[in-house]
Design a protein around this motif. Structure first.
Motif, mmCIF file in Angstrom:
data_model
loop_
_atom_site.group_PDB
_atom_site.id
_atom_site.type_symbol
_atom_site.label_atom_id
_atom_site.label_comp_id
_atom_site.label_asym_id
_atom_site.label_seq_id
_atom_site.Cartn_x
_atom_site.Cartn_y
_atom_site.Cartn_z
ATOM 1 N N ALA A 132 -9.048 -0.112 38.317
ATOM 2 C CA ALA A 132 -8.174 1.010 38.668
ATOM 3 C C ALA A 132 -8.396 2.195 37.736
ATOM 4 O O ALA A 132 -8.415 3.353 38.177
ATOM 5 C CB ALA A 132 -6.710 0.567 38.640
ATOM 6 N N SER A 133 -8.573 1.921 36.452
ATOM 7 C CA SER A 133 -8.788 2.979 35.475
ATOM 8 C C SER A 133 -10.083 3.738 35.753
ATOM 9 O O SER A 133 -10.121 4.970 35.754
ATOM 10 C CB SER A 133 -8.812 2.379 34.067
ATOM 11 N N MET A 134 -11.159 2.998 36.009
ATOM 12 C CA MET A 134 -12.440 3.656 36.297
ATOM 13 C C MET A 134 -12.382 4.429 37.605
ATOM 14 O O MET A 134 -12.886 5.544 37.701
ATOM 15 C CB MET A 134 -13.567 2.627 36.337
ATOM 16 N N SER A 135 -11.752 3.861 38.623
ATOM 17 C CA SER A 135 -11.619 4.552 39.909
ATOM 18 C C SER A 135 -10.874 5.863 39.738
ATOM 19 O O SER A 135 -11.252 6.890 40.304
ATOM 20 C CB SER A 135 -10.906 3.665 40.929
ATOM 21 N N SER A 136 -9.832 5.834 38.939
ATOM 22 C CA SER A 136 -9.043 7.026 38.672
ATOM 23 C C SER A 136 -9.859 8.088 37.933
ATOM 24 O O SER A 136 -9.819 9.272 38.274
ATOM 25 C CB SER A 136 -7.808 6.642 37.855
ATOM 26 N N MET A 137 -10.616 7.664 36.913
ATOM 27 C CA MET A 137 -11.429 8.612 36.147
ATOM 28 C C MET A 137 -12.503 9.256 37.012
ATOM 29 O O MET A 137 -12.730 10.464 36.933
ATOM 30 C CB MET A 137 -12.065 7.921 34.944
ATOM 31 N N VAL A 138 -13.172 8.457 37.837
ATOM 32 C CA VAL A 138 -14.227 9.002 38.700
ATOM 33 C C VAL A 138 -13.635 9.998 39.684
ATOM 34 O O VAL A 138 -14.174 11.083 39.890
ATOM 35 C CB VAL A 138 -14.966 7.870 39.452
ATOM 36 N N ALA A 139 -12.516 9.644 40.304
ATOM 37 C CA ALA A 139 -11.896 10.512 41.304
ATOM 38 C C ALA A 139 -11.400 11.825 40.705
ATOM 39 O O ALA A 139 -11.454 12.871 41.357
ATOM 40 C CB ALA A 139 -10.750 9.773 41.989
ATOM 41 N N ALA A 140 -10.930 11.794 39.466
ATOM 42 C CA ALA A 140 -10.359 12.988 38.835
ATOM 43 C C ALA A 140 -11.407 13.895 38.187
ATOM 44 O O ALA A 140 -11.096 15.018 37.802
ATOM 45 C CB ALA A 140 -9.335 12.571 37.782
ATOM 46 N N SER A 141 -12.637 13.431 38.101
ATOM 47 C CA SER A 141 -13.686 14.178 37.401
ATOM 48 C C SER A 141 -14.479 15.064 38.346
ATOM 49 O O SER A 141 -14.624 14.769 39.525
ATOM 50 C CB SER A 141 -14.645 13.207 36.709
ATOM 51 N N HIS A 142 -15.000 16.132 37.775
ATOM 52 C CA HIS A 142 -15.885 17.033 38.501
ATOM 53 C C HIS A 142 -17.276 16.836 37.926
ATOM 54 O O HIS A 142 -17.535 17.199 36.781
ATOM 55 C CB HIS A 142 -15.432 18.479 38.339
ATOM 56 N N HIS A 143 -18.150 16.226 38.705
ATOM 57 C CA HIS A 143 -19.485 15.909 38.214
ATOM 58 C C HIS A 143 -20.432 15.763 39.390
ATOM 59 O O HIS A 143 -20.017 15.727 40.549
ATOM 60 C CB HIS A 143 -19.458 14.610 37.395
#
Length: 79
Positions: A30-41
């Motif tokens: 869940a933490s990684m999914s959240s970080m990926v979704a919130a990032s601009h890359h």
């Protein structure tokens, strides 16, 4: 943003687990999914590495987490 302009990019996260053969927990996923979704890359996703107590490769978990919420575990192939 200054570090990004200097070429330093976040590509993932790592941590340890007390297990011999580590596995990602629901919280890890869940933490990684959240970080990926919130990032601009422009990356295919972020890596998550978990280090257990056994030597490599058994004591290593590596997974790729994509912006669409999908993820896959990557396997180490000994040469």
């Amino acid at each position: 943003m200054l570090t990004f302009r200097r070429g330093l990019h976040y590509v993932g996260d790592w941590h340890t687990h007390p297990q011999a053969v580590p596995e990602a927990s629901g919280t890890d996923i869940a933490s990684m999914s959240s970080m990926v979704a919130a990032s601009h890359h422009e990356l295919s996703g972020f890596l998550m590495i978990i280090i257990g107590t056994l030597p490599l490769p058994q004591g290593l978990w590596i997974s790729l987490h994509r912006p669409d919420g999908e993820w896959e575990r990557l396997r180490i192939v000994a040469i």
